[in-house]
Design a protein around this motif. Structure first.
Motif, short mmCIF file in Angstrom:
data_model
loop_
_atom_site.label_atom_id
_atom_site.label_comp_id
_atom_site.label_asym_id
_atom_site.label_seq_id
_atom_site.Cartn_x
_atom_site.Cartn_y
_atom_site.Cartn_z
N LYS A 38 46.04 94.24 31.16
CA LYS A 38 47.27 93.69 31.72
C LYS A 38 47.01 92.40 32.47
O LYS A 38 47.79 91.44 32.39
N PHE A 39 45.90 92.35 33.20
CA PHE A 39 45.54 91.12 33.91
C PHE A 39 45.18 90.01 32.93
O PHE A 39 45.60 88.86 33.08
N PHE A 40 44.41 90.35 31.89
CA PHE A 40 44.03 89.34 30.91
C PHE A 40 45.25 88.88 30.11
O PHE A 40 45.38 87.70 29.78
N GLY A 41 46.16 89.82 29.79
CA GLY A 41 47.38 89.44 29.09
C GLY A 41 48.24 88.51 29.92
O GLY A 41 48.80 87.53 29.41
N LEU A 42 48.31 88.80 31.21
CA LEU A 42 49.03 87.92 32.13
C LEU A 42 48.38 86.55 32.19
O LEU A 42 49.07 85.52 32.24
N PHE A 43 47.05 86.52 32.13
CA PHE A 43 46.33 85.24 32.23
C PHE A 43 46.57 84.38 31.00
O PHE A 43 46.84 83.18 31.12
N TYR A 44 46.47 84.96 29.79
CA TYR A 44 46.62 84.11 28.62
C TYR A 44 48.09 83.76 28.34
O TYR A 44 48.37 82.77 27.67
N ALA A 45 49.01 84.55 28.90
CA ALA A 45 50.43 84.22 28.75
C ALA A 45 50.89 83.19 29.77
O ALA A 45 51.78 82.39 29.48
N VAL A 46 50.28 83.20 30.97
CA VAL A 46 50.73 82.33 32.05
C VAL A 46 49.63 81.36 32.48
O VAL A 46 49.89 80.17 32.69
N GLY A 47 48.40 81.85 32.61
CA GLY A 47 47.33 81.03 33.16
C GLY A 47 46.86 79.92 32.25
O GLY A 47 46.77 78.75 32.67
N THR A 48 46.56 80.24 30.99
CA THR A 48 46.00 79.22 30.10
C THR A 48 46.97 78.08 29.80
O THR A 48 46.56 76.92 29.76
N PRO A 49 48.29 78.35 29.60
CA PRO A 49 49.20 77.21 29.41
C PRO A 49 49.30 76.31 30.63
O PRO A 49 49.62 75.13 30.51
N THR A 50 49.02 76.88 31.83
CA THR A 50 49.02 76.07 33.04
C THR A 50 47.74 75.25 33.16
O THR A 50 47.77 74.07 33.54
N LEU A 51 46.61 75.85 32.80
CA LEU A 51 45.33 75.18 32.95
C LEU A 51 45.07 74.14 31.87
O LEU A 51 44.35 73.16 32.10
N ASN A 52 45.63 74.35 30.67
CA ASN A 52 45.37 73.42 29.57
C ASN A 52 45.67 71.96 29.92
O ASN A 52 44.81 71.09 29.75
N PRO A 53 46.88 71.65 30.41
CA PRO A 53 47.13 70.23 30.75
C PRO A 53 46.27 69.74 31.90
O PRO A 53 45.90 68.57 31.94
N LEU A 54 45.94 70.63 32.85
CA LEU A 54 45.08 70.23 33.96
C LEU A 54 43.69 69.87 33.46
O LEU A 54 43.10 68.86 33.87
N VAL A 55 43.17 70.67 32.55
CA VAL A 55 41.83 70.41 31.99
C VAL A 55 41.82 69.08 31.25
O VAL A 55 40.91 68.26 31.42
N TYR A 56 42.84 68.84 30.43
CA TYR A 56 42.86 67.63 29.62
C TYR A 56 43.18 66.38 30.43
O TYR A 56 42.76 65.28 30.06
N THR A 57 43.93 66.51 31.53
CA THR A 57 44.26 65.33 32.33
C THR A 57 43.18 65.02 33.35
O THR A 57 42.80 63.86 33.53
N PHE A 73 47.48 63.70 18.98
CA PHE A 73 48.50 64.33 18.14
C PHE A 73 48.35 65.86 18.21
O PHE A 73 49.34 66.58 18.41
N PHE A 74 47.12 66.35 18.08
CA PHE A 74 46.90 67.79 18.16
C PHE A 74 47.13 68.30 19.58
O PHE A 74 47.64 69.41 19.78
N LEU A 75 46.77 67.50 20.57
CA LEU A 75 46.99 67.89 21.96
C LEU A 75 48.48 68.00 22.26
O LEU A 75 48.91 68.92 22.98
N SER A 76 49.29 67.11 21.72
CA SER A 76 50.73 67.21 21.93
C SER A 76 51.30 68.44 21.24
O SER A 76 52.23 69.06 21.76
N ASN A 77 50.74 68.80 20.09
CA ASN A 77 51.13 70.05 19.45
C ASN A 77 50.82 71.24 20.34
O ASN A 77 51.64 72.15 20.48
N LEU A 78 49.63 71.22 20.94
CA LEU A 78 49.23 72.30 21.84
C LEU A 78 50.14 72.37 23.06
O LEU A 78 50.53 73.46 23.50
N SER A 79 50.51 71.22 23.61
CA SER A 79 51.39 71.19 24.78
C SER A 79 52.78 71.72 24.44
O SER A 79 53.37 72.49 25.21
N PHE A 80 53.31 71.31 23.30
CA PHE A 80 54.63 71.82 22.88
C PHE A 80 54.57 73.33 22.66
O PHE A 80 55.48 74.07 23.06
#
Length: 312
Positions: free
Chosen positions: A270-289, A59-66
């Protein structure tokens, strides 16, 4: 010269001084965005359609994905437009909306990751009472609190930031309309805004991260008391995905919001901002799956195969 009226728009400079790098970043950001859409949509589908995933953790993971889907959609399309061509403008209204939503969702993710740490703490340290403590009503309440805190934080901090007297060149040295970048753009007194951002950083970043660390400290002590090596691996396995996500997200957020004032730090942020805006939402589902057998089995069941018989 200071612009005391509402500006017509801003220029998001990004890495405009490195046009070749921008073309590379365009491809990377586009691929990451597509993976984000695919991965997080898949997790939402699995968590909704598979009865075996109807548990507090998912349930919390689906919240994070949304949240990640909304988070990236708020900024990535504009970022892709700016990276692709010479036009790097964003309207004042567009910047205001991006700032509000980005802060709303970013704060919500900080709180939601803390809630997920609490869920893992109860699962490992109080396994016999887990179903009693983490009941469905509490899950909805905790999720609602996370979203409400994010909304409140954005309502409080966005208006003072947008009322700053911005310099006439209107050039934001960043990819996004964020509080630190807009404060740097101001040619007036920003003391109040800097104090407000510092206080917010403590309550939204430092305090939640401290609670997460305390939770994992208790989890580690509980796991080390388990006599079975297999039991210890299983216990750590239930927390490892969340811990990786926390590390990725908070390390980049801290690099952006809790950094010294100097040109090198700004370029790095700027690199870190780019990472948490783009990178972490991409990696989150990969990590969990990739690290979660239940999610992989649910995926095979969604395809019509026997997930329990598939080797994972």
């Amino acid at each position: 010269m200071v612009n005391h009226s509402s500006p017509v728009g801003f220029l998001l400079l990004g890495f405009s001084e490195h046009p070749r790098l921008e073309k590379i970043l365009f491809v990377v950001v586009l691929c990451s965005y597509l993976l984000t859409l695919l991965g997080n949509t898949l997790i939402l589908l699995l968590s909704t359609l598979d009865p075996r995933l109807h548990s507090p953790m998912y349930f919390f993971l689906s919240n994070l994905s949304f949240l990640d889907l909304c988070f990236t959609t708020t900024c990535v399309p504009q970022m892709l437009v700016n990276l692709w061509g010479p036009t790097k403008t964003i309207s004042f209204l567009g910047c205001s909306v991006q700032l509000f939503i980005f802060m709303f969702l970013g704060t919500t993710e900080c709180i939601l990751l803390t809630v997920m740490a609490f869920d893992r703490y109860v699962a490992v340290c109080q396994p016999l009472h887990y179903a009693t403590i983490i009941h469905p009503r509490l899950c909805w309440q905790l999720a609602a609190v996370a979203w409400a805190i994010g909304l409140a934080q954005s309502i409080v901090q966005t208006p003072p930031t947008l009322r700053l007297p911005f310099c006439s060149h209107r050039q934001i040295d960043d990819f996004l309309c964020e509080v630190p970048s807009l404060i740097r753009l101001s040619c007036g007194d920003t003391t109040y805004n800097e104090i407000q951002m510092a206080v917010a950083s403590v309550f939204i970043v430092v305090v939640p991260l401290s609670l997460i660390l305390v939770s994992y400290g208790a989890i580690t002590r509980a796991v080390l008391k388990i006599n079975s090596a297999k039991g210890r691996r299983k216990a750590f396995g239930t927390c490892s995905s969340h811990l990786i996500v926390v590390t990725l997200f908070y390390s980049s957020v801290i690099a952006v919001y809790l950094q010294p004032k100097n040109p090198y730090a700004q370029e790095r942020s700027k690199f870190f901002g780019l990472f948490y805006a783009v990178g972490t939402p991409t990696l989150n589902p990969l990590v969990y799956t990739l690290r979660n057998k239940e999610v992989k089995r649910a995926f095979w069941r969604l395809l019509g195969k026997d997930g329990d018989s598939v080797q994972t």
